[in-house]
Enzyme design. Structure first.
Site, PDB file in Angstrom:
ATOM      1  N   PHE A  72       0.870  -1.185   0.000  1.00 21.71           N
ATOM      2  CA  PHE A  72       0.000   0.000   0.000  1.00 21.71           C
ATOM      3  C   PHE A  72       0.900   1.226   0.000  1.00 21.71           C
ATOM      4  O   PHE A  72       1.749   1.386   0.867  1.00 21.71           O
ATOM      5  CB  PHE A  72      -0.910   0.021   1.232  1.00 21.71           C
ATOM      6  CG  PHE A  72      -1.868   1.185   1.217  1.00 21.71           C
ATOM      7  CD1 PHE A  72      -3.088   1.093   0.555  1.00 21.71           C
ATOM      8  CD2 PHE A  72      -1.546   2.376   1.851  1.00 21.71           C
ATOM      9  CE1 PHE A  72      -3.969   2.170   0.532  1.00 21.71           C
ATOM     10  CE2 PHE A  72      -2.414   3.448   1.822  1.00 21.71           C
ATOM     11  CZ  PHE A  72      -3.630   3.347   1.166  1.00 21.71           C
TER      12      PHE A  72
ATOM     13  N   ASP B 100       9.398   2.625   1.099  1.00 25.84           N
ATOM     14  CA  ASP B 100       8.274   3.366   1.664  1.00 25.84           C
ATOM     15  C   ASP B 100       8.301   3.195   3.178  1.00 25.84           C
ATOM     16  O   ASP B 100       7.990   2.126   3.702  1.00 25.84           O
ATOM     17  CB  ASP B 100       6.970   2.823   1.072  1.00 25.84           C
ATOM     18  CG  ASP B 100       5.714   3.506   1.618  1.00 25.84           C
ATOM     19  OD1 ASP B 100       5.790   4.148   2.677  1.00 25.84           O
ATOM     20  OD2 ASP B 100       4.653   3.372   0.980  1.00 25.84           O
TER      21      ASP B 100
ATOM     22  N   LYS C 240       3.656  10.551   8.390  1.00 25.74           N
ATOM     23  CA  LYS C 240       2.997  10.156   9.635  1.00 25.74           C
ATOM     24  C   LYS C 240       3.691  10.696  10.889  1.00 25.74           C
ATOM     25  O   LYS C 240       3.543  11.858  11.233  1.00 25.74           O
ATOM     26  CB  LYS C 240       2.821   8.639   9.685  1.00 25.74           C
ATOM     27  CG  LYS C 240       1.735   8.133   8.737  1.00 25.74           C
ATOM     28  CD  LYS C 240       1.413   6.684   8.975  1.00 25.74           C
ATOM     29  CE  LYS C 240       0.335   6.159   8.036  1.00 25.74           C
ATOM     30  NZ  LYS C 240      -0.999   6.727   8.265  1.00 25.74           N
TER      31      LYS C 240
END
Length: 391
Positions: free
Chosen positions: A136, A220, A249
Site C-alpha cells: 500500500f 516506503d 505520519k
C-alpha cells in the site's frame, strides 16, 4: 456536539467508516470524547501522534512558530525547514530531502525522482517500477496504481501505467523485472497489508539485484519510519541503504508532513520547476517535526525497541491470539476465530482504541507509552478476549 453523526452524514463525503466517537482532547497517551469518557490510545492517529498528546516541547515549538510566521511559500527560505532538512538527511545517511504534506505526496515524489533518473540516464528505455503484491503506497492515482492490491483499484479505472507487481520472493521479482525496469519499491513491513514484515534475506537480495542492474532501490517508510520500529528507519534493521525513501505520519508529531529522502545517485535529479508543493516545508509543521527528531535519541529508540518486544511478548500470551508480527511498536495480531474489527469495537466500549489491518488487530501506540500504560491497555484487550464467548 450531540448531533455530530448527523452533521457528518449530511456535509462530509462518505469516504470513511468512522467509529461513533467525537474526540475532543488528548493528554499523554489518552484521548477524551465529548462526554468526558477516557480512552487509552493504541492508534496514535494511525501512527501520527508519535509523542502522544500535548507533548510539552512539541506544543511550545508549534505555538511559538505560529506566533512568528505561519507560512512563507517555497519562494523563500525558512529556518525550521532548513533545520529539519539537515537533521533528516544526516540521520538517514542521504543527500537531499523534498518536503510535502503526506505519505502519498512523499511517495509521489520518490516515484517522480525515479522516473526522472531513468529518463535522464536511459532516455525512455526504463519506464517501469516493480512493487509488491499486498503493498500500500497511497490514495492518489499514481500511488494507488503503485499499490499491489486490486481491491483499491476497483472503480477508478483507467489506472496510471508503469507498475509491475511481484510476490515477495526473489524468483517472482526476477520474473517481473526486465530491461524496462527503473526501480523496485518496498515496504519493510506491509502495514495496510496486515502488518507483514518482509524477510531480511529477500530484502538484501533485492538490494543486490538493484545494484547489479542500476535499478533504484526505493523504500516506503511512511508508517514504519521515524522511530516506529525501534530504529530511526526500519530499513536499518535489514542491512540496506536505499536510493529513495518516503516518510510521513510520525514525523510531524500530529501535523501533516511528507518527506522524500534522496540518496547520492539521485541527489541532483530534481531541478527548479521539476516538482513542488505549496505547503511543503511549512514553518509550523517543521517546528514540530524538529522536536520529534530531537526526541528520537539512541536511548529513546532503544526504549521503543524494548517496549515493542515486551508488547509483542505479552500479546502472544493472550487468549485466541495465534500470531503476532511486526517490529518495535508496530504490531499486528492474528486471532483464531474473531476478526480484528470486532475486537476493536469491543475494546472501544471498554475505553481502549485499537486499529485493524485486513482481518488483524493493529497496534501503533504513541512511542512515549510506558510499560504500565501498555499493561493498562492489554488488560482491557485481555478482558475482551477472555470473555469473547460470553459477548
Amino acid at each position: 456536539m450531540k448531533n455530530f453523526k448527523e452533521i457528518d452524514d449530511q456535509y462530509v463525503a462518505h469516504s470513511y467508516a468512522r467509529f461513533p466517537v467525537l474526540i475532543q482532547s488528548g493528554k499523554g497517551v489518552y484521548v477524551y470524547d465529548d462526554e468526558g469518557k477516557k480512552y487509552i490510545d493504541f492508534t496514535s492517529g494511525i501512527g501520527v501522534n508519535s509523542l502522544g498528546y500535548q507533548y510539552e516541547a512539541w506544543v511550545q515549538a508549534v505555538r511559538e512558530q505560529a506566533g512568528t510566521i505561519a507560512h512563507t511559500s517555497n519562494l523563500f527560505y525558512n529556518e525550521p525547514m532548513l533545520e529539519l532538512a539537515e537533521k533528516l538527511v544526516t540521520r538517514a545517511g542521504m543527500k537531499k530531502v523534498f518536503f510535502g504534506n503526506s505519505g502519498a505526496e512523499a511517495n509521489e515524489a520518490i516515484i517522480k525522482a525515479a522516473r526522472k533518473y531513468a529518463n535522464d540516464h536511459y532516455h525512455g528505455r526504463r519506464t517501469e517500477i516493480c512493487t509488491l503484491n499486498n503493498s500500500f503506497h497511497g490514495r492518489t492515482m499514481e500511488t494507488l496504481s503503485a499499490t499491489g492490491q486490486e481491491v483499491f483499484h476497483q472503480d477508478f479505472f483507467p489506472m496510471p501505467t508503469g507498475f509491475q507487481y511481484a510476490d515477495p520472493n526473489l524468483e517472482d521479482v526476477k520474473a517481473k523485472t526486465n530491461e524496462h525496469t527503473a526501480a523496485i519499491l518496498l515496504e519493510m513491513i506491509q502495514g495496510e497489508g496486515g502488518v507483514v514484515p518482509l524477510d531480511p534475506k529477500f530484502v538484501q537480495d533485492v538490494a543486490d539485484l538493484c545494484k547489479e542492474n542500476d535499478w533504484l532501490l526505493m523504500v516506503d517508510e511512511v508508517q514504519t519510519g521515524i522511530g516506529r520500529c525501534g530504529t530511526f528507519f526500519a530499513y536499518e534493521q535489514f542491512g540496506i541503504q536505499p536510493d529513495l525513501v518516503s516518510s510521513a505520519k510520525g514525523l510531524g508529531g500530529g501535523l501533516p508532513i511528507g518527506a522524500a529522502l534522496i540518496g547520492e545517485k539521485c541527489e541532483d535529479v530534481f531541478q527548479p520547476g521539476d516538482h513542488g508543493s505549496t505547503f511543503g516545508g511549512n514553518p509550523i509543521v517543521c517546528a514540530g517535526a524538529n522536536v520529534v527528531i530531537d526526541t528520537l535519541t539512541p536511548a529513546f529508540l532503544d526504549e521503543v525497541k524494548e517496549k515493542g518486544d515486551y508488547l509483542k511478548s505479552e500479546l502472544s500470551k493472550l487468549p485466541h491470539v495465534v500470531q503476532v508480527d511486526g517490529l518495535g511498536m508496530m504490531l499486528g495480531v492474528q486471532f483464531d476465530e474473531m476478526k480484528g474489527i470486532d475486537v476493536v469495537n469491543a475494546c472501544l466500549k471498554k475505553g481502549a482504541l485499537f486499529l485493524t489491518a485486513k482481518d488483524r488487530l493493529r497496534l501503533l501506540p504513541p512511542l512515549v507509552m510506558t510499560k504500565a500504560e501498555i499493561d493498562e491497555g492489554l488488560n482491557i484487550l485481555k478482558d475482551v478476549l477472555s470473555h469473547w464467548e460470553e459477548a
